[in-house]
Write an enzyme that holds these catalytic residues in place. Structure first.
Site, short mmCIF file in Angstrom:
data_model
loop_
_atom_site.label_atom_id
_atom_site.label_comp_id
_atom_site.label_asym_id
_atom_site.label_seq_id
_atom_site.Cartn_x
_atom_site.Cartn_y
_atom_site.Cartn_z
N ASP A 20 1.93 -23.86 19.38
CA ASP A 20 3.52 -25.45 19.44
C ASP A 20 2.38 -25.90 18.65
OD1 ASP A 20 4.07 -23.37 21.20
OD2 ASP A 20 5.12 -25.15 22.09
N ASP A 40 17.32 -22.26 25.26
CA ASP A 40 16.79 -22.87 26.54
C ASP A 40 17.64 -24.10 27.05
OD1 ASP A 40 14.40 -22.61 24.58
OD2 ASP A 40 15.01 -24.26 23.14
#
Length: 245
Positions: free
Chosen positions: A8, A129
């Site tokens: 990330d 998500d």
């Protein structure tokens, strides 16, 4: 099933967030390309990259770091975060990425997914998500009234390579993945599902392997491999052993 290490990116560095909150970040590495090489050395078969700044801004924000990662490894790479149009998809694929992930754009403009799959067959992944079963977008900052399963069903027949399902409430919390929700989504669609969020031990991976027959073909792990709770090489060996029977 394969184990997919995650990188990330925030401000060019490799970080992990808790529950997707940008102000709850931990920097694990200043050199994402070197980190990518390390995950490749440990047997990673696919690298999952997220442009966190891009996800919040709605446009690419860590291009130089992403390019460095792609050049550093030989294994396939996939990227999500801030990808909202065909031009950005093409630019990233031209950069050398194996496939791109559409999240917010997929929820807001499903036709983009359909068009992208036609233009770049086999290279488009949808990221869904969810929090309490409802889809979250814009870097998880906004929860919609759309159910994850309903959104996933929209993409049947488009040619989507995989759906990455992340349970936000579990992400970065080291509390184990939401096995039931992941299995339910996989059973509801014909598209392969990659589990993400909360994986904290080899036991969690074994539990996901138990629902592989439902269509769960991969698991993304982030914080656990950075803290040492999981050794990537051991996780890869576990899934390979299962694949070989």
């Amino acid at each position: 099933m394969i184990v997919i290490p995650a990188i990330d990116l925030k401000e060019g560095k490799c970080v992990r967030l808790e529950q997707g909150l940008m102000d709850k970040d931990t920097v694990f590495c200043d050199n994402p390309a070197e980190q990518a090489r390390e995950w490749e050395r440990q047997g990673g078969e696919l690298l999952h990259i997220v442009d966190l700044d891009g996800a919040f801004a709605g446009k690419p924000a860590n291009k130089s770091a992403i390019e460095a990662i792609v050049k550093a490894v030989r294994i396939p790479t996939q990227l999500g975060g801030g990808i909202r149009d065909i031009e950005t998809i093409k630019a990233y694929l031209d950069l050398g990425l194996s496939r791109v992930i559409l999240g917010t754009a997929a929820q807001r403009n499903p036709k983009l997914v359909e068009e992208a799959c036609k233009l770049f067959p086999g290279r488009i992944v949808v990221g869904i998500d969810a929090k309490n079963g409802l889809v979250a977008v814009q870097g998880w900052a906004e929860v919609t009234d759309v159910y994850a399963v309903d959104l996933a069903r929209l993409f049947e027949g488009y040619g989507v390579t995989a759906v990455i399902y992340t349970d936000i409430s579990r992400d970065g919390m080291m509390q184990g993945p939401n096995i039931d929700a992941t299995r339910a989504l996989a059973e509801a669609i014909s598209i392969p599902v990659i589990a993400s969020g909360g994986v904290s031990s080899l036991k969690d991976i074994e539990n996901l392997m138990a629902v592989e027959s439902a269509g769960v073909t991969g698991v993304i792990t982030g914080k656990a491999i950075y803290t040492g709770a999981i050794k990537l090489a051991e996780a890869v060996a576990l899934t390979k052993k299962c694949r070989q029977g």
